[in-house]
Design an enzyme around this catalytic site. Structure first.
Site, short mmCIF file in Angstrom:
data_model
loop_
_atom_site.label_atom_id
_atom_site.label_comp_id
_atom_site.label_asym_id
_atom_site.label_seq_id
_atom_site.Cartn_x
_atom_site.Cartn_y
_atom_site.Cartn_z
N GLY A 1 3.08 -1.19 4.31
CA GLY A 1 3.08 0.25 4.13
C GLY A 1 4.46 0.77 3.79
N GLY A 2 5.19 1.24 4.80
CA GLY A 2 6.49 1.88 4.57
C GLY A 2 7.47 1.04 3.78
N GLY B 1 2.70 3.18 11.22
CA GLY B 1 3.47 4.41 11.12
C GLY B 1 3.99 4.93 12.44
N SER C 1 3.15 -2.46 10.25
CA SER C 1 4.62 -2.27 10.25
C SER C 1 5.40 -3.58 10.08
CB SER C 1 5.07 -1.55 11.53
OG SER C 1 4.48 -0.28 11.62
N GLU D 1 -7.15 4.60 7.82
CA GLU D 1 -7.02 6.02 7.48
C GLU D 1 -8.26 6.52 6.75
OE1 GLU D 1 -2.20 5.46 7.28
OE2 GLU D 1 -3.33 5.66 5.41
N ASN E 1 0.86 -1.18 0.00
CA ASN E 1 0.00 0.00 0.00
C ASN E 1 0.89 1.23 0.00
OD1 ASN E 1 -1.92 1.99 0.38
ND2 ASN E 1 -2.38 1.44 2.50
N TRP E 2 1.00 1.88 -1.14
CA TRP E 2 1.89 3.03 -1.28
C TRP E 2 1.31 4.29 -0.64
CZ3 TRP E 2 3.97 2.89 -7.03
CH2 TRP E 2 4.66 1.68 -7.23
N LYS E 3 0.03 4.26 -0.28
CA LYS E 3 -0.65 5.43 0.29
C LYS E 3 -0.47 6.64 -0.65
CE LYS E 3 -0.36 3.40 4.85
NZ LYS E 3 -0.27 3.63 6.30
N HIS F 1 -9.57 0.85 4.90
CA HIS F 1 -8.33 1.12 5.62
C HIS F 1 -8.61 2.08 6.76
CE1 HIS F 1 -4.24 2.50 6.45
NE2 HIS F 1 -3.83 1.40 5.85
N GLU G 1 -5.07 -4.77 10.79
CA GLU G 1 -4.12 -3.68 10.99
C GLU G 1 -4.37 -3.02 12.33
OE1 GLU G 1 -4.72 -0.71 7.95
OE2 GLU G 1 -6.78 -0.40 8.59
#
Length: 256
Positions: free
Chosen positions: A238-239, A177, A217, A101, A10-12, A99, A171
């Protein structure tokens, strides 16, 4: 039942179209046949979808493309939204829904998530359905009940065949994050509870076949511990998805 692992990135809200070409090419350059043991999905911002699909299609690497969000209607006066036909036309076969967010920042409700899930599976697309709890919910001792209620709401009204097109991504919001990570034991306990909820809702066969991802993470240093869990079938990344080497390392760990 053996379940094929999934590693989805997921590149967001990261990567311009030009940057997305570089990153997707970097991931594709790592591809080898062991990756065929894993469903590998890149989920860039919508503006990058065509560029990423073009790179992956040219390389014939079996890496698929997913979106980060979708509207449940096929068209209409929904400024700023993207429809399933639009996603399919640019090569998407997967889509993330619900998600944390989207829920927290943009007010998505359980009912909206269910509408998106139902629209996706009716169209033949595969849904990665996100569920998870805040630190306050976990500290109150309500994490399992809260998450399983989200699962029930997201999958409400689905047939066995439709539910089989869904993957659940757990999640823990407090581990996204923040540098904090749930332990493998915490991830396994929640994944097992999610699977039991799917069995109660839809049936044992569907529950045993459904893949459940960990989405808090996960990185190369801790991936093997999470992937060794009986009920964890991969990761929503994610990251680490923004670095080709790290993402490739996660796919390699899942392909063992």
């Amino acid at each position: 039942m053996a379940r094929k692992p999934i590693i989805a990135g997921n590149w967001k809200m990261n990567m311009t179209p030009a940057e997305s070409v570089v990153l997707s090419q970097g991931v594709s350059n790592h591809y080898d046949r062991k990756w065929d043991k894993v469903d590998v999905v890149l989920c860039p911002p919508s503006i990058d979808l065509r560029s990423v699909f073009t790179v992956l299609d040219f390389d014939k690497s079996n890496i698929e493309v997913g979106a980060q969000n979708v509207h449940w209607e096929a068209s209409g006066a929904y400024t700023g939204e993207i429809s399933i036909p639009m996603l399919k036309d640019v090569g998407c076969t997967w889509c993330i829904v619900g998600h944390s967010e989207r829920r927290e920042m943009f007010g998505e409700t359980d009912a909206m998530v269910n509408k998106k899930v139902r629209a996706l599976v009716e169209s033949g697309m595969k849904a990665i359905v996100c569920v998870g709890e805040s630190l306050a919910v976990r500290d109150a001792g309500d994490a399992e009940g809260f998450v399983c209620d989200q699962v029930r709401a997201a999958l409400a009204g689905l047939s066995d065949d439709e539910a089989a097109q869904c993957t659940i991504a757990y999640e823990p919001i407090w581990a996204i994050g923040t540098g904090r990570t749930a332990t493998p034991e915490q991830a396994e306990a929640m994944a097992a509870a999610i699977r039991a909820t799917v069995q109660e809702l839809i049936g044992e066969q569907t529950a045993q076949g459904m893949r459940i991802l960990y989405g808090g993470s996960m990185k190369p240093a801790n991936a093997e511990a999470f992937l060794a869990c009986e009920n964890v079938d991969g990761g929503l990344i994610g990251g680490a998805a923004l670095k080709a080497d790290d993402f490739a390392a996660l796919v390699a760990a899942a392909s063992k």
